[in-house]
Design a protein around this motif. Structure first.
Motif, PDB file in Angstrom:
ATOM      1  N   HIS A   2      13.281   9.988   9.201  1.00 18.95           N
ATOM      2  CA  HIS A   2      12.810  11.229   9.806  1.00 18.95           C
ATOM      3  C   HIS A   2      12.920  12.377   8.801  1.00 18.95           C
ATOM      4  CE1 HIS A   2      13.643   9.646  14.150  1.00 18.95           C
ATOM      5  NE2 HIS A   2      12.822   8.890  13.458  1.00 18.95           N
ATOM      6  N   LYS A  29      -5.823  21.247  14.777  1.00 16.12           N
ATOM      7  CA  LYS A  29      -6.522  20.045  14.342  1.00 16.12           C
ATOM      8  C   LYS A  29      -5.610  19.207  13.430  1.00 16.12           C
ATOM      9  CE  LYS A  29     -10.951  18.706  12.283  1.00 16.12           C
ATOM     10  NZ  LYS A  29     -10.347  17.486  11.835  1.00 16.12           N
ATOM     11  N   GLU A  33      -3.946  15.424  13.990  1.00 19.22           N
ATOM     12  CA  GLU A  33      -3.994  14.305  13.039  1.00 19.22           C
ATOM     13  C   GLU A  33      -2.606  13.671  12.901  1.00 19.22           C
ATOM     14  OE1 GLU A  33      -6.628  12.993  11.416  1.00 19.22           O
ATOM     15  OE2 GLU A  33      -7.838  14.309  12.663  1.00 19.22           O
ATOM     16  N   VAL A  35      -0.286  13.681  15.148  1.00 22.63           N
ATOM     17  CA  VAL A  35      -0.023  12.961  16.399  1.00 22.63           C
ATOM     18  C   VAL A  35      -0.722  11.608  16.365  1.00 22.63           C
ATOM     19  CG1 VAL A  35      -0.463  12.943  18.889  1.00 22.63           C
ATOM     20  CG2 VAL A  35       0.332  15.039  17.781  1.00 22.63           C
ATOM     21  N   LYS A  36      -1.994  11.611  15.927  1.00 24.00           N
ATOM     22  CA  LYS A  36      -2.761  10.362  15.896  1.00 24.00           C
ATOM     23  C   LYS A  36      -2.188   9.377  14.892  1.00 24.00           C
ATOM     24  CE  LYS A  36      -7.245  11.962  17.459  1.00 24.00           C
ATOM     25  NZ  LYS A  36      -8.483  12.508  16.901  1.00 24.00           N
ATOM     26  N   ALA A  37      -1.529   9.895  13.870  1.00 22.66           N
ATOM     27  CA  ALA A  37      -0.911   9.005  12.875  1.00 22.66           C
ATOM     28  C   ALA A  37       0.438   8.502  13.375  1.00 22.66           C
ATOM     29  CB  ALA A  37      -0.754   9.735  11.553  1.00 22.66           C
ATOM     30  N   GLY A  38       0.830   8.939  14.571  1.00 23.26           N
ATOM     31  CA  GLY A  38       2.079   8.463  15.165  1.00 23.26           C
ATOM     32  C   GLY A  38       3.317   9.053  14.521  1.00 23.26           C
ATOM     33  N   MET A  39       3.160  10.149  13.778  1.00 21.14           N
ATOM     34  CA  MET A  39       4.294  10.677  13.012  1.00 21.14           C
ATOM     35  C   MET A  39       5.004  11.829  13.701  1.00 21.14           C
ATOM     36  SD  MET A  39       2.415  10.891   9.387  1.00 21.14           S
ATOM     37  CE  MET A  39       3.905  11.192   8.472  1.00 21.14           C
ATOM     38  N   LEU A  41       7.123  14.011  15.804  1.00 23.56           N
ATOM     39  CA  LEU A  41       8.240  13.928  16.748  1.00 23.56           C
ATOM     40  C   LEU A  41       8.446  15.264  17.439  1.00 23.56           C
ATOM     41  CD1 LEU A  41      10.832  11.952  14.606  1.00 23.56           C
ATOM     42  CD2 LEU A  41       9.143  11.065  16.191  1.00 23.56           C
ATOM     43  N   GLU A  44       7.731  23.436  16.128  1.00 19.73           N
ATOM     44  CA  GLU A  44       7.588  24.722  16.791  1.00 19.73           C
ATOM     45  C   GLU A  44       7.287  25.792  15.755  1.00 19.73           C
ATOM     46  OE1 GLU A  44       7.804  24.855  20.050  1.00 19.73           O
ATOM     47  OE2 GLU A  44       8.994  23.080  20.560  1.00 19.73           O
ATOM     48  N   LEU A  82       9.042  18.074  12.945  1.00 21.21           N
ATOM     49  CA  LEU A  82       9.955  16.944  12.793  1.00 21.21           C
ATOM     50  C   LEU A  82       9.065  15.703  12.768  1.00 21.21           C
ATOM     51  CD1 LEU A  82      12.979  16.576  12.542  1.00 21.21           C
ATOM     52  CD2 LEU A  82      13.078  16.157  14.985  1.00 21.21           C
ATOM     53  N   GLN A  84       8.234  11.465  11.643  1.00 22.84           N
ATOM     54  CA  GLN A  84       8.691  10.130  11.277  1.00 22.84           C
ATOM     55  C   GLN A  84       7.747   9.599  10.219  1.00 22.84           C
ATOM     56  OE1 GLN A  84       9.037   7.118  14.439  1.00 22.84           O
ATOM     57  NE2 GLN A  84       8.316   5.629  12.944  1.00 22.84           N
ATOM     58  N   TRP A  94       0.809  14.007   3.408  1.00 23.19           N
ATOM     59  CA  TRP A  94       0.311  14.583   4.660  1.00 23.19           C
ATOM     60  C   TRP A  94       0.342  16.103   4.598  1.00 23.19           C
ATOM     61  CZ3 TRP A  94      -2.628  13.537   8.545  1.00 23.19           C
ATOM     62  CH2 TRP A  94      -2.815  12.219   8.940  1.00 23.19           C
ATOM     63  N   ARG A  97      -2.229  18.305   3.105  1.00 20.51           N
ATOM     64  CA  ARG A  97      -3.452  18.504   3.896  1.00 20.51           C
ATOM     65  C   ARG A  97      -3.315  19.597   4.949  1.00 20.51           C
ATOM     66  NH1 ARG A  97      -5.005  12.140   4.955  1.00 20.51           N
ATOM     67  NH2 ARG A  97      -4.785  11.513   2.784  1.00 20.51           N
TER      68      ARG A  97
ATOM     69  N   ILE B  16      -1.307   5.970   4.299  1.00 27.64           N
ATOM     70  CA  ILE B  16      -1.931   6.829   5.304  1.00 27.64           C
ATOM     71  C   ILE B  16      -3.335   6.339   5.661  1.00 27.64           C
ATOM     72  CG2 ILE B  16      -2.819   9.171   5.717  1.00 27.64           C
ATOM     73  CD1 ILE B  16      -0.568  10.192   3.852  1.00 27.64           C
ATOM     74  N   GLU B 218      11.198   1.680  14.901  1.00 28.70           N
ATOM     75  CA  GLU B 218      10.453   2.876  14.485  1.00 28.70           C
ATOM     76  C   GLU B 218       8.986   2.550  14.283  1.00 28.70           C
ATOM     77  OE1 GLU B 218      11.758   5.328  11.369  1.00 28.70           O
ATOM     78  OE2 GLU B 218      13.293   6.199  12.656  1.00 28.70           O
ATOM     79  N   LEU B 221       7.310   2.173  17.563  1.00 31.45           N
ATOM     80  CA  LEU B 221       7.117   3.485  18.171  1.00 31.45           C
ATOM     81  C   LEU B 221       5.925   4.192  17.542  1.00 31.45           C
ATOM     82  CD1 LEU B 221      10.731   4.710  18.721  1.00 31.45           C
ATOM     83  CD2 LEU B 221       8.867   5.004  20.328  1.00 31.45           C
ATOM     84  N   ARG B 222       5.827   4.056  16.232  1.00 29.95           N
ATOM     85  CA  ARG B 222       4.715   4.710  15.561  1.00 29.95           C
ATOM     86  C   ARG B 222       3.385   4.104  15.997  1.00 29.95           C
ATOM     87  NH1 ARG B 222       4.440   6.440   9.237  1.00 29.95           N
ATOM     88  NH2 ARG B 222       2.267   7.046   9.200  1.00 29.95           N
ATOM     89  N   ARG B 225       2.563   5.390  19.379  1.00 29.76           N
ATOM     90  CA  ARG B 225       2.069   6.769  19.363  1.00 29.76           C
ATOM     91  C   ARG B 225       0.642   6.838  18.829  1.00 29.76           C
ATOM     92  NH1 ARG B 225       6.776   8.235  16.275  1.00 29.76           N
ATOM     93  NH2 ARG B 225       8.565   8.223  17.656  1.00 29.76           N
ATOM     94  N   ILE B 226       0.338   5.999  17.814  1.00 27.47           N
ATOM     95  CA  ILE B 226      -1.030   5.958  17.297  1.00 27.47           C
ATOM     96  C   ILE B 226      -1.982   5.561  18.428  1.00 27.47           C
ATOM     97  CG2 ILE B 226      -2.618   4.696  15.777  1.00 27.47           C
ATOM     98  CD1 ILE B 226      -0.339   4.488  13.736  1.00 27.47           C
ATOM     99  N   GLY B 229      -2.553   8.262  20.808  1.00 29.98           N
ATOM    100  CA  GLY B 229      -3.467   9.265  20.270  1.00 29.98           C
ATOM    101  C   GLY B 229      -4.921   8.806  20.356  1.00 29.98           C
ATOM    102  N   LEU B 230      -5.132   7.492  20.201  1.00 28.24           N
ATOM    103  CA  LEU B 230      -6.498   6.964  20.190  1.00 28.24           C
ATOM    104  C   LEU B 230      -7.022   6.697  21.595  1.00 28.24           C
ATOM    105  CD1 LEU B 230      -6.202   4.400  17.241  1.00 28.24           C
ATOM    106  CD2 LEU B 230      -7.487   6.539  17.223  1.00 28.24           C
ATOM    107  N   ARG B 279      11.375  13.179  24.557  1.00 32.14           N
ATOM    108  CA  ARG B 279      10.035  12.686  24.226  1.00 32.14           C
ATOM    109  C   ARG B 279       9.630  11.568  25.179  1.00 32.14           C
ATOM    110  NH1 ARG B 279      11.831  13.104  18.862  1.00 32.14           N
ATOM    111  NH2 ARG B 279      12.131  10.864  18.600  1.00 32.14           N
TER     112      ARG B 279
END
Lengths: 145, 424
Positions: A2, A29, A33, A35-39, A41, A44, A82, A84, A94, A97, B16, B218, B221-222, B225-226, B229-230, B279
């Motif tokens: 993390h 946006k 991205e 969130v979609k990458a699952g990163m 956590l 704020e 935060l 992952q 990341w 970007r 990535i 982990e 979990l990732r 979450r992906i 998101g999709l 979460r």
């Protein structure tokens, strides 16, 4: 692993200026991205130090509370994520970007979060247990007065 | 930028972008193995060019475009005679012509392709092991070696598994599309199962190689979450994420000072990860709102985990509610294991006798014949009822059935305690 990514404050963030619709959309946006990458956590944005900020100064047993605003903006944090990730390098790639989070020059600082294992030999489960027992003994002794 | 720095950056970019690049190319060439090779080709080109020319403004689009061009070359060379491929090639060329500006090809537009690749990696034609390995490799970007270490398997075994999986997919010719309609629910269940399997592989491990195991949690979990998101409209995806977050929040409290497992009710709740709980509860809320009156099995399991997470002490646990949710779960997908869990919850809510009645009713189930938790639960309830002799026999039986050394020691202790007439 993390990581915490901090946005350093500057005159822009300390001015309390709200982001424009364009800036807001771009950041939204980018966050999507993450969130979609699952990163993602958590994260704020923080108010300028003129609003709701305080510092507590510790010196031995003494505590002094100082209210904001604070002058040295570079030492302040204006927001954080935060994340992952598998490595520091992944976070770096990341965050390159990320849209510029402030108007003008901005600094993003990436820090790795401590996990229990990072304490290594110095903080083994046995020690942890011992520490807890010591704490309990101390509490009992205090209770007895 | 030095060459080493550039290489590190490129590797991170690979992590990535690889899944997205493979996803886009797989849809063109209709073959995961070939798609992965073409993506790796593009990556190798980047390794050659970027250290000198610099990393492009939009590296993902660069890698995708390069891999696509390779795919077009390949299709031209290979399949000149086949009208189908020639047509795809022409289509792609038109796309290329219509898209002169690399930077305008934004990463987030490959969402559908990526989701399609996830569904393909978890395709029902593959064995469960193959689905797990392929998902970690293609979506998680893990190397074969990393997957092998995580599953305590030999690297050649995992490599073989992946090669065979790609071959099976090559023969099955899946369409790489996101399944729709009636097919979707079943295919989604397979994806969720694969992710949850990965999670559990990390979660159920105790001592030994445990350093890599939390990493599997982990990773799962990732992946979850992906997927959320999709496919944000799928309630069960949020249910799975919630379940994993809530269970993982207890990771640090599950192992005692000597590496022994610590049961839920004896855990130090101060060591639970409360950010993670938050979460998990948020994901649960999202899923429940989407599911309305008919939550699926992952949402129900997450709701049970949430009952534990919300209780500040073991005594505050709402066992009646947990028992009721197990009842709904059992109605949805009848299972003696779920029924056994309901027995435990009912025992906590209404007393050991009520729980024992449920456990006894399923004691003859063939599926539970070698399941150590059945005698373990019966032993516990019998001891609480003061029937120590029977309890001791049950604990000994459970100890003989478990394959986990730590758990065996714990069960033997309880058998001895029962022999002394103690509940332990």
């Amino acid at each position: 692993m993390h990581f915490m990514v901090m946005v350093r404050a500057n005159e822009d963030t300390e001015s309390g200026r709200l982001p424009t619709t364009e800036e807001f959309t771009a950041m939204l946006k980018f966050n999507e991205e993450l969130v979609k990458a699952g990163m993602m956590l958590g994260g704020e944005g923080l108010q300028p130090s003129s609003k709701g900020a305080a510092r507590i100064l510790f010196e031995g047993d003494k505590r002094t509370v100082v209210d904001g605003p604070f002058a040295e903006s570079k030492e302040l944090i204006a927001g954080f994520w935060l994340l992952q990730a598998k490595s520091r390098d992944e976070v770096v790639e990341w965050m390159k970007r990320c849209p510029n989070p402030t108007r003008g020059k901005s600094v993003l600082e990436i820090r790795q979060v401590f996990e229990a294992d990072d304490f290594g030999e110095a903080f083994t489960p046995e020690l942890r247990e011992k520490e807890k027992r010591l704490g309990e003994t101390a509490a009992r002794q205090q209770a007895k007065g | 930028m030095t060459a080493t720095e550039a290489h590190r950056a490129i590797e991170a970019i690979w992590r990535i972008e690889s899944a997205k690049v493979i996803a886009v190319v797989a849809r063109m060439v209709r073959d995961v193995g070939v798609a992965e090779e073409l993506a790796q080709d593009a990556f190798l080109t980047a390794l050659k060019q970027w250290p000198e020319a610099g990393v492009p403004q939009n590296p993902g689009a660069w890698l995708t475009a390069t891999a696509k061009n390779r795919a077009i070359d390949l299709m031209r060379r290979q399949k000149r005679g086949q009208e189908k491929y020639a047509e795809i090639g022409r289509e792609m060329e038109r796309d290329q012509a219509a898209m002169p500006d690399l930077d305008s090809a934004l990463d987030d537009e490959v969402g559908d392709e990526l989701l399609g690749l996830i569904f393909t990696a978890c395709h029902p034609v593959l064995s469960t092991d193959a689905r797990v390995a392929l998902t970690l490799r293609l979506i998680g970007g893990l190397t074969t070696d990393e997957i092998a270490r995580a599953f305590l398997a030999a690297e050649p075994t995992v490599a073989q598994r992946i090669v065979r999986a790609k071959k099976t997919l090559g023969e099955a010719q899946p369409d790489f599309e996101v399944p729709r309609g009636a097919e979707r629910a079943g295919r989604l269940a397979s994806v969720l199962q694969v992710i949850y399997l990965i999670f559990n592989e990390g979660y159920s491990a105790t001592a030994g190689e445990d350093w890599i195991r939390p990493q599997l949690c982990e990773e799962a979990l990732r992946l979850g979450r992906i997927l959320a998101g999709l496919a944000p409209q799928e309630p069960e995806v949020h249910g799975l994420v919630a379940l994993m977050e809530l269970q993982a929040s207890r990771l640090k409290a599950r192992v005692g000072p000597r590496g022994e497992p610590v049961l839920l009710l004896k855990q130090d709740r101060g060591r639970w990860d409360h950010m993670q709980i938050r979460r998990g509860l948020m994901a649960l809320q999202k899923g429940e709102a989407l599911a309305g009156a008919e939550p699926g099995p992952y949402l129900l399991q997450a709701a049970i985990a949430a009952c534990h997470a919300r209780a500040r002490t073991g005594d505050e646990t709402d066992w009646a509610r947990i028992a009721a949710i197990y009842g709904r779960l059992g109605a949805l997908a009848p299972s003696p294991v779920v029924e056994l869990n309901r027995a435990v919850a009912v025992a906590m809510a209404e007393g050991p006798a009520a729980g024992l009645a449920i456990a006894d009713a399923i004691a003859g189930e063939p599926a539970l014949k070698d399941y150590h938790l059945l005698p373990s639960v019966r032993g516990d309830l019998l001891a609480k009822l003061g029937r120590f002799e029977e309890a001791g026999a049950e604990f000994a039986r459970a100890a003989a059935l478990t394959r986990n050394e730590r758990e065996r020691a714990l069960l033997m202790e309880r058998a001895e305690a029962a022999a002394r007439g103690e509940v332990a």
